[in-house]
Design a protein around this motif. Sequence first.
Motif, short mmCIF file in Angstrom:
data_model
loop_
_atom_site.label_atom_id
_atom_site.label_comp_id
_atom_site.label_asym_id
_atom_site.label_seq_id
_atom_site.Cartn_x
_atom_site.Cartn_y
_atom_site.Cartn_z
N ARG A 1 0.82 -1.21 0.00
CA ARG A 1 0.00 0.00 0.00
C ARG A 1 0.86 1.26 0.00
NH1 ARG A 1 -4.71 0.10 4.30
NH2 ARG A 1 -5.23 -1.68 2.96
N THR A 2 1.98 1.23 0.73
CA THR A 2 2.84 2.41 0.79
C THR A 2 3.49 2.69 -0.55
OG1 THR A 2 3.30 1.97 3.13
CG2 THR A 2 4.80 3.45 1.97
N GLN B 1 1.23 8.97 -6.24
CA GLN B 1 1.50 10.37 -5.92
C GLN B 1 2.54 10.96 -6.88
OE1 GLN B 1 3.30 11.42 -2.00
NE2 GLN B 1 1.30 12.36 -1.59
N HIS C 1 0.97 3.96 -3.00
CA HIS C 1 0.62 5.36 -2.73
C HIS C 1 1.70 6.31 -3.28
CE1 HIS C 1 -0.75 8.93 -0.63
NE2 HIS C 1 0.45 9.07 -0.10
#
Length: 363
Positions: A77-78, A85, A81
């Motif tokens: 998930r990190t 981004q 993200h």
Amino acid sequence: MNRALTLDDLVLAGIALAAGLLLAFLSRTLLRWLAKHAKRTKWSGDDVIVDALRSVVPWAAIAGGASAAAAVLPLTRTVQHHVNQTLQVWLIFVVTLSAARVIAGLVQTVTQSRSGVAGSATIFVNITRVLVLAIGFLVVLQTLGISIAPLLTALGVGGLAVALALQDTLANLFAGIHILASKTVQPGDYIRLTSGEEGYVVDINWRQTTVRQLSNNLVVIPNNQLAKTNMTNFTRPEQQLTILVQVGVSYDSDLDHVERVTTEVIAETMTEITGAVPDHEPAIRFHTFGDSRIGFTVILGVGEFSDQYRIKHEFIKRLHRRYRMEGIRIPAPTRTVALQQGAVVIPQQRSGEDLPSGSAVTD
């Protein structure tokens, strides 16, 4: 995701990237075709828009393909993200640059289409470009999760200190905006300042006004100084202007004949010389009984300021040649010598020569 990377994931990611690249190639080809058709139209704004789309759409397609490839991969998930981004910031950066180019180009197109607005003045274009880039920078910060409220507050407080430190620069900026908004001076105008500088206005930017002299030298004038000085604009309200040529003939001349001959020379010059205004009604005005001649003024019409030198040159040559053919005499300056007993007093000027004041020849 916690599952392991498989071959299917790599295949799907490769298909997503390939689809993004293919879409970028097709869109660029389509936009290149549209750009050719846009050049055929009278409005130049569509050229600016299509040119900007050629920069945005392909990169957006590539970013979409990369985002789809990242979505099918088993990323944490990190990492997911951070990838999303990064792609968002990249896309915002591309869109901001393209938007700045489009809006600045449209502003320049609008100014060029209006006679009373500076077509080549860069001040409006630069201000527009800076505002769009600043907005894009704030959007990037907001996308990264950085609050822009404290930044705006700091800019508001620091803006006062910057304004005090940059008083001269800001004075030139607002003076340039005032000059363009008031339409007193525009690029292409021929101006003359009371300080002696004169020439064609080339550009008015955020700090200074550039003037090109007839000798092709550039004179740089701060906008603040230009706004405060007395100035003559030879282009406004009309570009056409009149010039005065002083002429003198002898006292034994037939003034009606002189006027008729001069009028014929004026008509010939106005018709044959580039820059003259044939429709302008010439005028001849006798005004002075001089020491050795009757003086009169010839009023000619010229298209613009720099045309007057060529027209004066040709008119004087033709008038002198015609006067010689017609027997009209242009007398040289003369002075009467007064004879006194024991001395001959010579005035200060005789036949165009200057002598010291009070000169005399004694017997």
